[in-house]
Design an enzyme around this catalytic site. Structure first.
Site, PDB file in Angstrom:
ATOM      1  N   LYS A   8       0.893  -0.985   0.201  1.00 34.09           N
ATOM      2  CA  LYS A   8       0.029  -0.031  -0.031  1.00 34.09           C
ATOM      3  C   LYS A   8       0.871   1.097   0.528  1.00 34.09           C
ATOM      4  O   LYS A   8       0.689   2.200  -1.017  1.00 34.09           O
ATOM      5  CB  LYS A   8      -1.125  -0.109   1.075  1.00 34.09           C
ATOM      6  CG  LYS A   8      -1.523   1.415   1.343  1.00 34.09           C
ATOM      7  CD  LYS A   8      -2.741   1.024   2.357  1.00 34.09           C
ATOM      8  CE  LYS A   8      -3.242  -0.104   3.583  1.00 34.09           C
ATOM      9  NZ  LYS A   8      -1.785   0.555   4.615  1.00 34.09           N
ATOM     10  N   ARG A  20       2.480   8.762   7.626  1.00 30.85           N
ATOM     11  CA  ARG A  20       3.151   8.382   8.887  1.00 30.85           C
ATOM     12  C   ARG A  20       4.450   8.137   8.027  1.00 30.85           C
ATOM     13  O   ARG A  20       4.671   7.284   7.523  1.00 30.85           O
ATOM     14  CB  ARG A  20       1.758   6.789   9.071  1.00 30.85           C
ATOM     15  CG  ARG A  20       0.705   8.147   8.744  1.00 30.85           C
ATOM     16  CD  ARG A  20       0.094   6.403   9.589  1.00 30.85           C
ATOM     17  NE  ARG A  20      -0.507   5.350   9.105  1.00 30.85           N
ATOM     18  CZ  ARG A  20      -0.649   3.923   9.131  1.00 30.85           C
ATOM     19  NH1 ARG A  20      -0.902   3.658   9.705  1.00 30.85           N
ATOM     20  NH2 ARG A  20       0.010   2.571   7.874  1.00 30.85           N
ATOM     21  N   LYS A  66       7.790  -6.077  10.807  1.00 34.54           N
ATOM     22  CA  LYS A  66       7.021  -5.809   9.653  1.00 34.54           C
ATOM     23  C   LYS A  66       8.161  -5.220   8.633  1.00 34.54           C
ATOM     24  O   LYS A  66       7.880  -4.812   7.522  1.00 34.54           O
ATOM     25  CB  LYS A  66       5.570  -4.983   9.706  1.00 34.54           C
ATOM     26  CG  LYS A  66       5.533  -4.448   8.210  1.00 34.54           C
ATOM     27  CD  LYS A  66       4.231  -2.972   8.819  1.00 34.54           C
ATOM     28  CE  LYS A  66       3.657  -2.225   7.777  1.00 34.54           C
ATOM     29  NZ  LYS A  66       2.729  -1.834   8.078  1.00 34.54           N
ATOM     30  N   PHE A  69       2.776  -9.002  -9.857  1.00 35.05           N
ATOM     31  CA  PHE A  69       4.115  -9.795  -9.156  1.00 35.05           C
ATOM     32  C   PHE A  69       3.799 -10.627 -10.724  1.00 35.05           C
ATOM     33  O   PHE A  69       3.084 -10.889 -11.248  1.00 35.05           O
ATOM     34  CB  PHE A  69       3.813 -10.366  -8.229  1.00 35.05           C
ATOM     35  CG  PHE A  69       3.882  -9.654  -6.742  1.00 35.05           C
ATOM     36  CD1 PHE A  69       4.191 -10.040  -6.003  1.00 35.05           C
ATOM     37  CD2 PHE A  69       2.582  -9.301  -5.991  1.00 35.05           C
ATOM     38  CE1 PHE A  69       5.432  -9.571  -4.700  1.00 35.05           C
ATOM     39  CE2 PHE A  69       2.422  -9.135  -5.262  1.00 35.05           C
ATOM     40  CZ  PHE A  69       4.396  -8.679  -4.744  1.00 35.05           C
ATOM     41  N   ALA A 106      -2.838   1.276  12.922  1.00 37.27           N
ATOM     42  CA  ALA A 106      -4.852   1.764  12.553  1.00 37.27           C
ATOM     43  C   ALA A 106      -5.526   0.292  13.440  1.00 37.27           C
ATOM     44  O   ALA A 106      -6.502   0.794  12.896  1.00 37.27           O
ATOM     45  CB  ALA A 106      -4.485   1.205  10.947  1.00 37.27           C
ATOM     46  N   THR A 134       4.244   1.496  -0.979  1.00 36.70           N
ATOM     47  CA  THR A 134       4.876   1.564  -2.368  1.00 36.70           C
ATOM     48  C   THR A 134       3.718   1.883  -3.333  1.00 36.70           C
ATOM     49  O   THR A 134       4.535   3.052  -3.655  1.00 36.70           O
ATOM     50  CB  THR A 134       5.288   0.385  -2.366  1.00 36.70           C
ATOM     51  OG1 THR A 134       6.726  -0.015  -1.667  1.00 36.70           O
ATOM     52  CG2 THR A 134       5.863  -0.245  -3.927  1.00 36.70           C
ATOM     53  N   TRP A 142       7.277  -0.758  -8.091  1.00 36.03           N
ATOM     54  CA  TRP A 142       8.052  -1.393  -7.012  1.00 36.03           C
ATOM     55  C   TRP A 142       9.549  -1.948  -7.893  1.00 36.03           C
ATOM     56  O   TRP A 142      10.685  -1.062  -7.366  1.00 36.03           O
ATOM     57  CB  TRP A 142       7.856  -2.639  -6.800  1.00 36.03           C
ATOM     58  CG  TRP A 142       8.936  -3.165  -5.310  1.00 36.03           C
ATOM     59  CD1 TRP A 142       8.684  -2.817  -4.278  1.00 36.03           C
ATOM     60  CD2 TRP A 142      10.339  -3.926  -5.986  1.00 36.03           C
ATOM     61  NE1 TRP A 142      10.042  -3.653  -4.067  1.00 36.03           N
ATOM     62  CE2 TRP A 142      10.359  -3.972  -4.549  1.00 36.03           C
ATOM     63  CE3 TRP A 142      10.697  -4.688  -6.910  1.00 36.03           C
ATOM     64  CZ2 TRP A 142      11.812  -4.870  -4.684  1.00 36.03           C
ATOM     65  CZ3 TRP A 142      11.500  -5.056  -7.105  1.00 36.03           C
ATOM     66  CH2 TRP A 142      11.901  -5.233  -5.979  1.00 36.03           C
ATOM     67  N   PHE A 200      -2.890  -0.281   6.847  1.00 33.05           N
ATOM     68  CA  PHE A 200      -4.183  -1.906   7.136  1.00 33.05           C
ATOM     69  C   PHE A 200      -5.091  -1.527   6.154  1.00 33.05           C
ATOM     70  O   PHE A 200      -4.889  -0.952   5.159  1.00 33.05           O
ATOM     71  CB  PHE A 200      -4.273  -2.213   8.646  1.00 33.05           C
ATOM     72  CG  PHE A 200      -3.312  -3.019   9.357  1.00 33.05           C
ATOM     73  CD1 PHE A 200      -2.261  -3.238   8.797  1.00 33.05           C
ATOM     74  CD2 PHE A 200      -2.966  -1.730  10.662  1.00 33.05           C
ATOM     75  CE1 PHE A 200      -1.244  -4.197   9.202  1.00 33.05           C
ATOM     76  CE2 PHE A 200      -1.994  -2.061  11.656  1.00 33.05           C
ATOM     77  CZ  PHE A 200      -1.530  -2.808  11.139  1.00 33.05           C
TER      78      PHE A 200
END
Length: 555
Positions: free
Chosen positions: A68, A91, A102, A379, A270, A70, A407, A298
């Protein structure tokens, strides 16, 4: 290359050049080295009625990852490449997840904000200031009790906790004040992680220094023997807390790998807080650019719900378009596929997992009535048949799906996404935006509205203690505030094992507490905790620094 290697290989521009791109004078910069700066609050007061606000959210997260942040950064870069005036509002990462499971939270690949290491670690010291203000209040509370307790605070009814920005399960429940009278009054205590503290939420929802001070003064730290609330204002702590936070309140300016201005400020979780960057940073971005791209933590049931029902209410803002991020891999996990088998085409599992994404999209379109696009994070293992199935299913809700490859390709991989976002802003309207509940409803009615409309649960069960707290908060006049539901991020329900799009479940509210300074009622569900723990093999074990000061292992 890894994310950190890509970030370290880029040549950053001096922050004054990034500021100039956003129309910020050098005199307005408070430098934190060559590549970071704080900005005055006055910048957000510039008139810019034509700004478009884009919210990026996601499907329910899985260990497969959704990307998200990215996607948010890549979208901003793609809009800039199209010639749009754009900035991104994000954030700040918490040290807890950075050293826990994470990892970093500054984007990934060729869609990152930099300097990546600084942003993921101490940055400009905002979180340290928030922790200091939080713990100053705790110290003044215990000091007041030690020196006679003229307010009549019942030590069994203290609700304020100390905090530290680290995952440390050992601190969830402690007993302090031991060692005799000179060392304070013995009592049960505990710690929250800094990003879950009310001071963090207060800073992120404040619109000025005066508003910050007023919100801090309203923080409830406990209750008296006759059940009257005791506030930071009663303890005369708000002024000193504001003094600690006056610089932290200023938004931080950094840049993406492609030189897009980025306002990175505040970082509430979140799943246990409201999960959005600061109102000040978002409004500063809106004042200075044609497009503001921001995110909420999230899945859309957590971050987006709180962005829309809490932040938008207080800040008087509404998104012009919403991007829901998904991956074929994550959808297959919701369809029952093990993580190690995600590289193989599986149309059946994808079909089973798609209802998760469709529910999030339906909520954005038909509960909040906002224009929406699905960004399918690409992907190499995704097959044409799998991608086409996602496109077809989303089309049934009259929502377009675009492929995102930011990405690997940076802005070049976000062109299709950026074009669709511009189209939504220009051709569709967000004027029918509505909240998921009415503030005049009771606390229980608000909880049920979110559970039934957003989560699609059947009912809500309340513990005896939760019922008692709701009655008390209602009697004190706090029932007309928004609610902030703390629950697992891994399911629409409060049970992390219920994947995809469960229905007919019951959500259990085990406790309710007031965040009077932030301006919402916190609803604690399931087994959610406000102090996480480190995993068996924490990310910290793989982080290192060489003899030249170059950090490795951040991801």
């Amino acid at each position: 290359m890894t994310d950190i290697e890509i970030a370290q290989s880029c040549e950053m521009k001096p922050i004054k050049e990034i500021a100039a791109r956003a129309g910020i004078r050098e005199d307005d910069l408070e430098y934190y080295g060559r590549y970071k700066a704080k900005l005055p609050l006055s910048l957000m007061d510039r008139e810019n009625p034509d700004n478009k606000l884009i919210l990026v959210t996601a499907m329910t997260p899985t260990p497969a990852g959704e990307g998200k942040t990215t996607t948010t950064i890549g979208l901003a870069d793609a809009l800039q490449a199209m010639g749009k005036s754009v900035s991104v509002a994000l954030r700040e990462p918490s040290l807890g997840p950075v050293f826990g499971i994470k990892g970093g939270a500054a984007g990934g690949g060729y869609a990152q904000v930099v300097p990546m290491e600084d942003i993921n670690l101490h940055f400009t010291g905002d979180f340290h200031a928030i922790g200091a203000a939080n713990n100053l209040l705790a110290a003044m509370l215990d000091n007041h009790i030690h020196h006679g307790n003229t307010l009549g605070i019942d030590t069994r009814k203290i609700t304020w906790k100390r905090c530290v920005d680290m995952n440390d399960r050992q601190l969830r429940f402690v007993v302090d004040g031991l060692g005799g009278k000179i060392n304070g009054v013995p009592r049960e205590d505990g710690y929250d992680i800094t990003v879950a503290s009310e001071v963090m939420a207060v800073l992120c929802l404040s619109s000025s220094i005066d508003d910050l001070k007023e919100r801090l003064s309203r923080i409830i730290v406990g209750y008296t023997f006759d059940d009257r609330p005791v506030t930071a204002g009663d303890l005369k702590a708000a002024g000193a807390m504001t003094a600690l936070l006056k610089d932290a309140l200023k938004p931080n300016l950094v840049q993406t790998l492609e030189g897009t201005p980025a306002f990175v400020h505040g970082g509430p979780f979140a799943n246990i807080a409201h999960g959005c960057n600061s109102v000040i940073a978002t409004k500063t971005s809106q004042a200075l650019s044609e497009y503001t791209v921001t995110e909420a933590g999230f899945g859309a049931d957590l971050g987006a719900e709180k962005f829309l029902d809490i932040k938008c209410r207080y800040a008087g803002m509404r998104p012009d378009a919403v991007v829901v991020v998904a991956t074929v891999r994550a959808l297959k996990m919701h369809g029952g596929v093990d993580k190690k088998d995600l590289n193989t085409e599986n149309i059946e599992a994808l079909s089973k997992g798609l209802p998760n994404l469709l529910r999030h999209v339906d909520n954005i379109k038909n509960v909040y009535h906002l224009p929406c696009v699905v960004a399918l994070n690409k992907f190499p293992t995704d097959t044409d048949r799998e991608v086409e199935l996602v496109i077809e299913e989303c089309r049934s809700l009259k929502v377009n799906t675009v492929l995102s490859d930011v990405w690997a390709k940076g802005s070049d991989g976000g062109v299709e996404m950026a074009r669709e976002v511009v189209r939504l802003c220009e051709e569709e309207s967000s004027e029918n935006f509505s909240f998921s509940y009415d503030l005049e409803s009771s606390i229980e009615e608000k909880i049920e509205a979110v559970v039934k409309k957003i989560y699609r649960g059947a009912s809500v069960a309340y513990s005896k203690n939760a019922k008692k707290e709701i009655e008390k908060l209602t009697s004190l006049g706090y029932d007309k505030l928004p609610i902030c539901i703390a629950k697992t991020q891994y399911s629409f329900s409060d049970d992390p094992s219920l994947l995809c799009a469960p229905e007919g479940f019951e959500v259990t509210v085990r406790n309710v507490k007031i965040s009077a300074g932030a301006g919402f009622v916190v609803i604690l569900t399931g087994d959610i905790m406000t102090m996480p723990g480190l995993p068996k093999s924490p990310a910290a074990e793989r982080i290192d620094v060489d003899s030249h000061g170059v950090i490795s292992g951040l991801f």
